[in-house]
Design a protein around this motif. Structure first.
Motif, PDB file in Angstrom:
ATOM      1  N   GLY A   8     -20.902 -75.460   6.933  1.00  0.00           N
ATOM      2  CA  GLY A   8     -21.163 -74.640   8.122  1.00  0.00           C
ATOM      3  C   GLY A   8     -19.861 -74.160   8.750  1.00  0.00           C
ATOM      4  O   GLY A   8     -18.921 -74.943   8.930  1.00  0.00           O
ATOM      5  N   SER A   9     -19.830 -72.859   9.065  1.00  0.00           N
ATOM      6  CA  SER A   9     -18.611 -72.269   9.635  1.00  0.00           C
ATOM      7  C   SER A   9     -18.857 -71.749  11.048  1.00  0.00           C
ATOM      8  O   SER A   9     -18.285 -70.749  11.463  1.00  0.00           O
ATOM      9  N   GLY A  10     -19.752 -72.436  11.780  1.00  0.00           N
ATOM     10  CA  GLY A  10     -19.951 -72.082  13.181  1.00  0.00           C
ATOM     11  C   GLY A  10     -18.914 -72.801  14.046  1.00  0.00           C
ATOM     12  O   GLY A  10     -17.915 -73.343  13.548  1.00  0.00           O
ATOM     13  N   MET A  11     -19.173 -72.824  15.346  1.00  0.00           N
ATOM     14  CA  MET A  11     -18.208 -73.434  16.269  1.00  0.00           C
ATOM     15  C   MET A  11     -18.070 -74.927  15.994  1.00  0.00           C
ATOM     16  O   MET A  11     -17.011 -75.508  16.226  1.00  0.00           O
ATOM     17  N   ALA A  12     -19.141 -75.559  15.463  1.00  0.00           N
ATOM     18  CA  ALA A  12     -19.061 -76.996  15.176  1.00  0.00           C
ATOM     19  C   ALA A  12     -18.186 -77.255  13.949  1.00  0.00           C
ATOM     20  O   ALA A  12     -17.235 -78.044  14.002  1.00  0.00           O
ATOM     21  N   THR A  33     -19.839 -72.378   3.404  1.00  0.00           N
ATOM     22  CA  THR A  33     -20.691 -71.675   4.369  1.00  0.00           C
ATOM     23  C   THR A  33     -21.552 -70.619   3.700  1.00  0.00           C
ATOM     24  O   THR A  33     -21.076 -69.901   2.810  1.00  0.00           O
ATOM     25  N   ALA A  34     -22.798 -70.538   4.152  1.00  0.00           N
ATOM     26  CA  ALA A  34     -23.743 -69.579   3.576  1.00  0.00           C
ATOM     27  C   ALA A  34     -23.425 -68.152   4.009  1.00  0.00           C
ATOM     28  O   ALA A  34     -23.899 -67.200   3.396  1.00  0.00           O
ATOM     29  N   ASP A  35     -22.624 -67.994   5.098  1.00  0.00           N
ATOM     30  CA  ASP A  35     -22.350 -66.636   5.576  1.00  0.00           C
ATOM     31  C   ASP A  35     -20.927 -66.212   5.195  1.00  0.00           C
ATOM     32  O   ASP A  35     -20.306 -66.820   4.328  1.00  0.00           O
ATOM     33  N   LYS A  42     -20.064 -67.540  19.454  1.00  0.00           N
ATOM     34  CA  LYS A  42     -21.478 -67.155  19.506  1.00  0.00           C
ATOM     35  C   LYS A  42     -21.961 -66.808  20.931  1.00  0.00           C
ATOM     36  O   LYS A  42     -22.732 -65.869  21.103  1.00  0.00           O
ATOM     37  N   VAL A  80     -25.224 -74.601   0.328  1.00  0.00           N
ATOM     38  CA  VAL A  80     -25.445 -75.927  -0.253  1.00  0.00           C
ATOM     39  C   VAL A  80     -26.936 -76.085  -0.496  1.00  0.00           C
ATOM     40  O   VAL A  80     -27.746 -75.923   0.420  1.00  0.00           O
ATOM     41  N   GLY A 107     -26.203 -75.830  12.096  1.00  0.00           N
ATOM     42  CA  GLY A 107     -26.766 -74.978  13.143  1.00  0.00           C
ATOM     43  C   GLY A 107     -28.277 -75.096  13.262  1.00  0.00           C
ATOM     44  O   GLY A 107     -28.876 -76.098  12.857  1.00  0.00           O
ATOM     45  N   ASP A 274     -25.509 -77.897  16.510  1.00  0.00           N
ATOM     46  CA  ASP A 274     -26.923 -77.634  16.823  1.00  0.00           C
ATOM     47  C   ASP A 274     -27.894 -78.355  15.896  1.00  0.00           C
ATOM     48  O   ASP A 274     -29.068 -78.500  16.232  1.00  0.00           O
ATOM     49  N   PRO A 284     -27.973 -78.090  22.237  1.00  0.00           N
ATOM     50  CA  PRO A 284     -27.448 -76.937  21.499  1.00  0.00           C
ATOM     51  C   PRO A 284     -26.503 -76.073  22.336  1.00  0.00           C
ATOM     52  O   PRO A 284     -26.775 -74.896  22.593  1.00  0.00           O
ATOM     53  N   VAL A 286     -22.081 -75.456  23.595  1.00  0.00           N
ATOM     54  CA  VAL A 286     -20.713 -75.544  23.085  1.00  0.00           C
ATOM     55  C   VAL A 286     -20.008 -76.838  23.522  1.00  0.00           C
ATOM     56  O   VAL A 286     -19.347 -77.495  22.703  1.00  0.00           O
ATOM     57  N   LYS A 317     -25.344 -66.892  31.448  1.00  0.00           N
ATOM     58  CA  LYS A 317     -24.472 -65.728  31.644  1.00  0.00           C
ATOM     59  C   LYS A 317     -25.312 -64.493  31.998  1.00  0.00           C
ATOM     60  O   LYS A 317     -25.530 -63.609  31.191  1.00  0.00           O
TER      61      LYS A 317
HETATM   62  C1  LIG Z   1     -26.928 -65.583  21.959  1.00  0.00           C
HETATM   63  C2  LIG Z   1     -26.451 -66.969  22.221  1.00  0.00           C
HETATM   64  C3  LIG Z   1     -25.747 -67.254  23.381  1.00  0.00           C
HETATM   65  C4  LIG Z   1     -25.315 -68.552  23.629  1.00  0.00           C
HETATM   66  N1  LIG Z   1     -24.622 -68.805  24.784  1.00  0.00           N
HETATM   67  C5  LIG Z   1     -24.170 -70.054  25.017  1.00  0.00           C
HETATM   68  C6  LIG Z   1     -23.409 -70.340  26.195  1.00  0.00           C
HETATM   69  O1  LIG Z   1     -23.183 -69.489  27.030  1.00  0.00           O
HETATM   70  N2  LIG Z   1     -22.923 -71.595  26.366  1.00  0.00           N
HETATM   71  C7  LIG Z   1     -23.162 -72.590  25.446  1.00  0.00           C
HETATM   72  O2  LIG Z   1     -22.692 -73.707  25.628  1.00  0.00           O
HETATM   73  N3  LIG Z   1     -23.879 -72.349  24.318  1.00  0.00           N
HETATM   74  C8  LIG Z   1     -24.380 -71.104  24.085  1.00  0.00           C
HETATM   75  N4  LIG Z   1     -25.099 -70.862  22.955  1.00  0.00           N
HETATM   76  C9  LIG Z   1     -25.277 -71.963  21.980  1.00  0.00           C
HETATM   77  C10 LIG Z   1     -24.011 -72.119  21.118  1.00  0.00           C
HETATM   78  O3  LIG Z   1     -23.512 -70.866  20.757  1.00  0.00           O
HETATM   79  C11 LIG Z   1     -24.368 -72.961  19.898  1.00  0.00           C
HETATM   80  O4  LIG Z   1     -24.661 -74.262  20.384  1.00  0.00           O
HETATM   81  C12 LIG Z   1     -23.241 -73.069  18.877  1.00  0.00           C
HETATM   82  O5  LIG Z   1     -22.648 -71.831  18.583  1.00  0.00           O
HETATM   83  C13 LIG Z   1     -23.779 -73.719  17.597  1.00  0.00           C
HETATM   84  O6  LIG Z   1     -22.767 -73.860  16.648  1.00  0.00           O
HETATM   85  P1  LIG Z   1     -23.035 -74.573  15.250  1.00  0.00           P
HETATM   86  O7  LIG Z   1     -21.732 -74.540  14.542  1.00  0.00           O
HETATM   87  O8  LIG Z   1     -23.704 -75.867  15.464  1.00  0.00           O
HETATM   88  O9  LIG Z   1     -24.112 -73.648  14.496  1.00  0.00           O
HETATM   89  P2  LIG Z   1     -24.001 -72.171  13.867  1.00  0.00           P
HETATM   90  O10 LIG Z   1     -23.054 -71.326  14.629  1.00  0.00           O
HETATM   91  O11 LIG Z   1     -25.401 -71.698  13.745  1.00  0.00           O
HETATM   92  O12 LIG Z   1     -23.385 -72.409  12.437  1.00  0.00           O
HETATM   93  C14 LIG Z   1     -24.128 -72.920  11.382  1.00  0.00           C
HETATM   94  C15 LIG Z   1     -23.396 -72.647  10.091  1.00  0.00           C
HETATM   95  O13 LIG Z   1     -24.033 -73.348   9.027  1.00  0.00           O
HETATM   96  C16 LIG Z   1     -24.118 -72.496   7.886  1.00  0.00           C
HETATM   97  N5  LIG Z   1     -25.182 -73.015   7.022  1.00  0.00           N
HETATM   98  C17 LIG Z   1     -26.449 -73.343   7.345  1.00  0.00           C
HETATM   99  N6  LIG Z   1     -27.101 -73.845   6.283  1.00  0.00           N
HETATM  100  C18 LIG Z   1     -26.211 -73.863   5.268  1.00  0.00           C
HETATM  101  C19 LIG Z   1     -26.263 -74.299   3.905  1.00  0.00           C
HETATM  102  N7  LIG Z   1     -27.354 -74.835   3.364  1.00  0.00           N
HETATM  103  N8  LIG Z   1     -25.145 -74.154   3.137  1.00  0.00           N
HETATM  104  C20 LIG Z   1     -24.010 -73.630   3.649  1.00  0.00           C
HETATM  105  N9  LIG Z   1     -23.907 -73.221   4.925  1.00  0.00           N
HETATM  106  C21 LIG Z   1     -24.983 -73.331   5.725  1.00  0.00           C
HETATM  107  C22 LIG Z   1     -24.358 -71.132   8.503  1.00  0.00           C
HETATM  108  O14 LIG Z   1     -24.082 -70.099   7.590  1.00  0.00           O
HETATM  109  C23 LIG Z   1     -23.371 -71.193   9.672  1.00  0.00           C
HETATM  110  O15 LIG Z   1     -22.077 -70.871   9.229  1.00  0.00           O
HETATM  111  C24 LIG Z   1     -25.573 -69.579  22.689  1.00  0.00           C
HETATM  112  C25 LIG Z   1     -26.295 -69.294  21.515  1.00  0.00           C
HETATM  113  C26 LIG Z   1     -26.733 -68.007  21.278  1.00  0.00           C
HETATM  114  C27 LIG Z   1     -27.505 -67.697  20.014  1.00  0.00           C
END
Ligand SMILES: Cc1cc2nc3c(=O)[nH]c(=O)nc-3n(C[C@H](O)[C@H](O)[C@H](O)COP(=O)(O)OP(=O)(O)OC[C@H]3O[C@@H](n4cnc5c(N)ncnc54)[C@H](O)[C@@H]3O)c2cc1C
Length: 380
Positions: A8-12, A33-35, A42, A80, A107, A274, A284, A286, A317
């Motif tokens: 996963g390449s999100g904020m986590a 990462t799948a993306d 985000k 994966v 995520g 998440d 869920p 940041v 926001k």
């Molecule tokens: C529109 C919006 C506004 C938001 N605003 C706020 C805010 O103001 N304040 C706040 O605290 N939070 C906010 N959030 C929530 C916050 O953005 C999320 O909690 C956070 O970005 C989640 O990060 P993550 O890395 O856990 O998941 P994600 O960013 O979803 O990353 C998941 C990653 O896993 C990868 N993945 C999944 N399955 C697989 C697999 N099988 N193989 C390989 N890769 C895979 C995906 O491609 C992706 O790269 C908001 C969310 C949204 C949608």
């Protein structure tokens, strides 16, 4: 040396890689990462429209640039498919990669609204940068948007679209929006203030079906009313991505179950962000995921520590009426005390001993965020 594999390449996922590299520059780290692995924030997706920012402007770095900065390997467009916790391997693109430690940062998926109708597949959700790019393309030359769901994401997009000059209808099944964050009094203030700015609320309503109507779509509500729109955005909720973990035999509840050292139910596997349920909590947002990333990075670097959460207020926001909430989740039976302050509203929930359990602030009262946060107990 076998790598730490982060999925996963999100904020986590990226947050963990950054925190780990502050402590250890030797241990190989591979991010799968799948993306496309683009680095972006985000939360900015739901405020970018009114600021005139398109998807490319929200991308901070490419995966390649980040890999160079951190000295990690990043494999993009790599999903994966399976985890073998016995041999400590993950399966990707038909091959297998061994890990020293595996971190799932997968995520959450938007909940499918399950609508009937011949245009149900035109309903979109915005949960990552690619979705946002599609959303902006589909908005071009359009005017009317129906949003399904008045939670944080639905309300933020509604606010952003209104400020950018769109006509917005918001359909929400409950009596007031943001009911898991706001007590009823502030929910109603939010409805009044946004309605004055042109947001059309359809409370205590659900969408039933979406039909083609020429170039438009027609959203049919459960009371038989119809709304005509160019575009329908669903924001009815997110569900932690748990299938991969479940198939591998990891314990899963609402999210992938981990303890305060971020350990999953099998050795050498962790989950953050998440997709994770940490000590019973799925948060869920940041701030929690950054705390998890710091703790796990320290543990993987050999330090002994355990996750702690301070009180973590959430900012919604919505510049039409800025909101901040902290502490307790509102329950119907609870007696929140609401006061008008100059230019804003403050709702507080007190325990029998007079201690503050939760607060919700609107408008100018949001400046009390830091003062009230200090009065709340740590979450964990
Ligand atoms: C529109 C919006 C506004 C938001 N605003 C706020 C805010 O103001 N304040 C706040 O605290 N939070 C906010 N959030 C929530 C916050 O953005 C999320 O909690 C956070 O970005 C989640 O990060 P993550 O890395 O856990 O998941 P994600 O960013 O979803 O990353 C998941 C990653 O896993 C990868 N993945 C999944 N399955 C697989 C697999 N099988 N193989 C390989 N890769 C895979 C995906 O491609 C992706 O790269 C908001 C969310 C949204 C949608």
């Amino acid at each position: 040396m076998e790598p730490i594999i982060i999925v996963g390449s999100g904020m986590a996922g990226y947050g963990l890689a950054r925190e780990f590299r502050k402590r250890n520059s030797e241990q190989p780290v591979t991010i799968l990462t799948a993306d496309d692995g683009a680095v972006y924030s985000k939360p900015l997706l739901s405020t970018a429209l009114a600021q005139g920012q398109v998807a490319d402007q929200l991308q901070q770095h490419t995966a390649e640039a980040l890999a160079g900065q951190l000295g990690v390997q990043i494999r993009t467009q790599t999903r994966v498919e399976r985890i073998d916790t016995g041999s400590r391997q993950v399966q990707v693109d038909g091959g297998c990669l061994s890990y020293r430690h595996l971190v799932l940062a997968l995520g959450a998926d938007p909940v499918d609204p399950g609508l009937a109708g011949d245009a149900a597949d035109r309903v979109m959700s915005v949960n990552d940068l690619q979705d946002y790019r599609r959303f902006r393309n589909r908005l071009q030359g359009k005017r009317r948007v129906v949003i399904l769901g008045g939670g944080l994401i639905g309300c933020e997009f509604a606010n952003d679209l209104i400020l950018a000059g769109y006509e917005v209808d918001l359909v929400h099944p409950r009596e007031w929006p943001l009911e898991r964050l706001l007590p009823p009094a502030l929910g109603r203030v939010f409805v009044d203030q946004t309605r004055e700015r042109g947001l059309n609320w359809h409370l205590q309503r659900k969408a039933r079906a979406v039909w083609h109507a020429g170039d438009d779509v027609r959203v049919e509500l459960d009371n038989g009313d119809s709304l005509t729109a160019d575009l329908v955005l669903s924001a009815i909720g997110l569900r932690p991505r748990t299938n991969l973990a479940q198939d591998a035999g990891l314990q899963v509840a609402r999210g992938i179950v981990v303890d305060r050292r971020l350990n999953a139910s099998v050795p050498a596997v962790s989950a953050i962000g998440d997709c994770a349920e940490v000590d019973g909590l799925v948060l869920p947002f940041v701030q929690p995921l950054l705390a998890q990333a710091r703790t796990l990075a320290a543990l993987l670097a050999g330090e002994d520590t355990v996750l702690a959460y301070p009180a973590m207020p959430v900012t919604i926001k919505t510049p039409i009426l800025p909101l901040v909430v902290g502490g307790a989740t509102p329950e119907p039976a609870q007696n929140w005390q609401t006061d008008t302050v100059e230019g804003g509203w403050r709702s507080c929930l007190y325990a029998a001993d007079g201690s503050l359990q939760g607060f919700a602030l609107a408008g100018a009262a949001t400046r009390e965020r830091a003062t009230l946060s200090r009065l709340l107990s740590p979450l964990l």
